[in-house]
Design a protein around this motif. Structure first.
Motif, PDB file in Angstrom:
ATOM      1  N   ILE A  22       0.834  -1.206   0.000  1.00  0.00           N
ATOM      2  CA  ILE A  22       0.000   0.000   0.000  1.00  0.00           C
ATOM      3  C   ILE A  22       0.865   1.250   0.000  1.00  0.00           C
ATOM      4  CG2 ILE A  22      -1.667   1.333   1.363  1.00  0.00           C
ATOM      5  CD1 ILE A  22      -2.752  -1.407   2.355  1.00  0.00           C
ATOM      6  N   GLU A  23       1.891   1.246   0.838  1.00  0.00           N
ATOM      7  CA  GLU A  23       2.773   2.417   0.945  1.00  0.00           C
ATOM      8  C   GLU A  23       3.473   2.683  -0.388  1.00  0.00           C
ATOM      9  OE1 GLU A  23       6.325   4.592   1.155  1.00  0.00           O
ATOM     10  OE2 GLU A  23       6.437   2.411   1.140  1.00  0.00           O
ATOM     11  N   ARG A  26       0.995   3.961  -3.099  1.00  0.00           N
ATOM     12  CA  ARG A  26       0.675   5.384  -2.928  1.00  0.00           C
ATOM     13  C   ARG A  26       1.825   6.271  -3.398  1.00  0.00           C
ATOM     14  NH1 ARG A  26      -1.918   4.531   3.131  1.00  0.00           N
ATOM     15  NH2 ARG A  26      -4.065   4.099   2.438  1.00  0.00           N
ATOM     16  N   ARG A  27       3.039   5.793  -3.201  1.00  0.00           N
ATOM     17  CA  ARG A  27       4.205   6.604  -3.549  1.00  0.00           C
ATOM     18  C   ARG A  27       4.512   6.568  -5.044  1.00  0.00           C
ATOM     19  NH1 ARG A  27       9.360   4.678  -2.754  1.00  0.00           N
ATOM     20  NH2 ARG A  27       8.579   3.276  -1.132  1.00  0.00           N
ATOM     21  N   GLN A  29       2.326   5.245  -7.609  1.00  0.00           N
ATOM     22  CA  GLN A  29       1.145   5.313  -8.486  1.00  0.00           C
ATOM     23  C   GLN A  29       1.294   4.379  -9.695  1.00  0.00           C
ATOM     24  OE1 GLN A  29      -1.848   7.405  -8.070  1.00  0.00           O
ATOM     25  NE2 GLN A  29      -0.957   7.142  -6.040  1.00  0.00           N
ATOM     26  N   LEU A  51      -7.011   0.062  -1.724  1.00  0.00           N
ATOM     27  CA  LEU A  51      -6.621   0.811  -2.917  1.00  0.00           C
ATOM     28  C   LEU A  51      -7.844   1.258  -3.713  1.00  0.00           C
ATOM     29  CD1 LEU A  51      -3.522  -1.215  -4.227  1.00  0.00           C
ATOM     30  CD2 LEU A  51      -3.553   0.864  -2.826  1.00  0.00           C
ATOM     31  N   GLN A  54      -9.722   4.489  -2.836  1.00  0.00           N
ATOM     32  CA  GLN A  54      -9.065   5.771  -3.083  1.00  0.00           C
ATOM     33  C   GLN A  54      -9.180   6.145  -4.555  1.00  0.00           C
ATOM     34  OE1 GLN A  54      -5.069   5.884  -1.259  1.00  0.00           O
ATOM     35  NE2 GLN A  54      -5.636   4.052  -0.123  1.00  0.00           N
TER      36      GLN A  54
END
Length: 205
Positions: A22-23, A26-27, A29, A51, A54
């Motif tokens: 997940i981290e 998000r970083r 994309q 995910l 969002q």
């Protein structure tokens, strides 16, 4: 799989557990996320749910690649928004072909907003408005509604819906379609999807 994807020209980032996935997602994309069902800290289904909740990941392709092959796990994976579900063992060539097919299908998708009477369907935002009120649908729920609404009055066969929404390489049962139709009706609060018994479904207001 990283070696084979890199050989096809993809840039690959790996993670050792669900939280790291997940981290990093998000970083970075990514255009594609590949998940296993059984992962440390957070399962693949949990990661997929997080995910898909969002807006940044509404267009991200998500594939399960896992040894878990029971019907329940496949249904949960697809209903949480996965675009494909592959069970091991699978050859690298087959996996790459499925990835490439998903990207081709994504690139061919024509995106246009649909407005009819009291309903507006906006594929850019993955949002539906009923009487001016925003309704949030899960990814597959939205894709199913959008497919039907593009041709009001036309009956879509069950196999046709499966092929166009889930892809003809994904094995899901009729119950999956029924569950998604029921959720669409509940969330919209209007009867716009009609069941044609023994045949399929159509959109009409």
């Amino acid at each position: 799989m990283k070696y084979n994807l890199t050989g096809e020209g993809y840039e690959v980032v790996t993670a050792k557990d669900g939280d790291e996935a997940i981290e990093k997602a998000r970083r970075t994309q990514p255009d594609l996320v590949v998940l296993d069902v059984m992962m440390p800290r957070k399962t693949g289904v949990e990661v997929c749910q997080i995910l898909r909740a969002q807006a940044a990941f509404k267009d991200t392709l998500i594939i399960f690649l896992t040894a878990v092959n029971d019907d329940g796990s496949q249904i949960r994976g697809l209903e949480t928004g996965a675009d494909d579900y592959l069970t091991k063992p699978v050859s690298p060539k087959v996996f790459i072909s499925r990835v490439n097919a998903l990207f081709r299908r994504l690139n061919k998708t024509e995106v246009k907003t649909l407005e009819m009477e009291n309903i507006k369907i906006d594929p850019e935002r993955f949002m539906v408005q009923v009487d001016g009120n925003d309704i949030v649908l899960a990814k597959k729920e939205f894709e199913l509604l959008y497919l039907l609404a593009q041709k009001p009055g036309r009956v879509f066969l069950r196999n046709e819906i499966l092929n166009q929404v889930w892809g003809n390489d994904v094995i899901v049962g009729d119950r999956t379609i029924d569950v998604h139709i029921r959720k669409i009706r509940q969330k919209l609060g209007i009867d716009c999807v009609t069941t044609v018994k023994g045949v399929g479904y159509k959109f009409e207001l």
